[in-house]
Write an enzyme that holds these catalytic residues in place. Sequence first.
Site, PDB file in Angstrom:
ATOM      1  N   ASP A   1       4.454  -4.710   6.380  1.00 48.95           N
ATOM      2  CA  ASP A   1       3.179  -4.987   7.034  1.00 48.95           C
ATOM      3  C   ASP A   1       3.082  -6.482   7.345  1.00 48.95           C
ATOM      4  OD1 ASP A   1       0.111  -3.783   7.223  1.00 48.95           O
ATOM      5  OD2 ASP A   1       0.195  -5.925   6.743  1.00 48.95           O
TER       6      ASP A   1
ATOM      7  N   ASP B   1      -7.727  -9.480  10.985  1.00 49.22           N
ATOM      8  CA  ASP B   1      -6.892 -10.150   9.983  1.00 49.22           C
ATOM      9  C   ASP B   1      -6.017 -11.273  10.532  1.00 49.22           C
ATOM     10  OD1 ASP B   1      -8.019  -8.418   8.123  1.00 49.22           O
ATOM     11  OD2 ASP B   1      -6.429  -6.940   8.366  1.00 49.22           O
TER      12      ASP B   1
ATOM     13  N   ASP C   1      -3.918  -6.372  12.569  1.00 50.34           N
ATOM     14  CA  ASP C   1      -4.294  -4.988  12.811  1.00 50.34           C
ATOM     15  C   ASP C   1      -5.154  -4.925  14.066  1.00 50.34           C
ATOM     16  OD1 ASP C   1      -3.212  -4.035  10.259  1.00 50.34           O
ATOM     17  OD2 ASP C   1      -4.913  -5.066   9.357  1.00 50.34           O
TER      18      ASP C   1
ATOM     19  N   GLU D   1      -5.509 -13.794   7.775  1.00 50.88           N
ATOM     20  CA  GLU D   1      -4.530 -13.310   6.794  1.00 50.88           C
ATOM     21  C   GLU D   1      -3.111 -13.495   7.330  1.00 50.88           C
ATOM     22  OE1 GLU D   1      -3.324  -9.214   4.395  1.00 50.88           O
ATOM     23  OE2 GLU D   1      -5.079  -9.192   5.699  1.00 50.88           O
TER      24      GLU D   1
ATOM     25  N   ASP E   1       0.287  -7.977   8.573  1.00 49.21           N
ATOM     26  CA  ASP E   1      -1.106  -8.424   8.471  1.00 49.21           C
ATOM     27  C   ASP E   1      -1.991  -8.087   9.671  1.00 49.21           C
ATOM     28  OD1 ASP E   1      -0.274  -9.846   6.043  1.00 49.21           O
ATOM     29  OD2 ASP E   1       0.525 -11.339   7.409  1.00 49.21           O
TER      30      ASP E   1
ATOM     31  N   ASN F   1      -1.333  -1.001  12.762  1.00 48.62           N
ATOM     32  CA  ASN F   1      -0.774  -2.040  11.908  1.00 48.62           C
ATOM     33  C   ASN F   1       0.417  -2.684  12.589  1.00 48.62           C
ATOM     34  OD1 ASN F   1      -2.225  -1.441   9.244  1.00 48.62           O
ATOM     35  ND2 ASN F   1      -1.369   0.551   9.768  1.00 48.62           N
TER      36      ASN F   1
ATOM     37  N   ARG G   1       0.855  -1.194   0.000  1.00 47.15           N
ATOM     38  CA  ARG G   1       0.000   0.000   0.000  1.00 47.15           C
ATOM     39  C   ARG G   1       0.888   1.241   0.000  1.00 47.15           C
ATOM     40  NH1 ARG G   1      -3.241  -1.191   4.416  1.00 47.15           N
ATOM     41  NH2 ARG G   1      -4.686  -2.198   2.987  1.00 47.15           N
TER      42      ARG G   1
END
Length: 187
Positions: free
Chosen positions: A105, A122, A109, A125, A107, A89, A25
């Site tokens: 990152d 997440d 959060d 994830e 994953d 994050n 991102r």
Amino acid sequence: MNIHDLKIGDSVFVQSYKHNGSLHRTWSKALVIDILEHCAVVVTDHSWVVEDNGRRWLTKEPAICFYYDDKWYNIISMVRKTGIYYYCNIASPSLYDGEAIKNIDYDLDVKVFPDGEYIILDENEYNYHADIMNYPENIKKIIEKQLNELLEMVKNKQNPFDFSYINEYILKYFDILLKNREEIEEK
């Protein structure tokens, strides 16, 4: 270079990657409003965000963001009419390389609501990426420890999880905007 090479008033990109090095991102602009011992404090306000799948969206409100060079998380406080919401994050320590503030990152959060309640997001994830990207055990242990540290900060309303702290930065942000506008008008 590091976050201390940034100066108050600088405009900077923010880039988040995944463990495998792929871009996750990007924020098109962030205004530096403070540099602390281990943290760059920036504001994203009407900044374009580009996701790894190409989706683009514009942030709708000012967000005071804390990018730490010694913590495995970053904290985004979104200033909304209904209160301050936090999106945290779990990520590698942030660095500044002259181009952007960057981190990896991981994953997980944490979303924190104005009343102090929070949810962890997440987890599926995280488990998926930990498996397919082979997160090393030492990274997993750091992530678990840093997530617990972050949750303790939330529960104890430690900075930046304190409205008055964020309010000071909101005021500082508007002061910087006003000074920038006055400088432009004088030219």
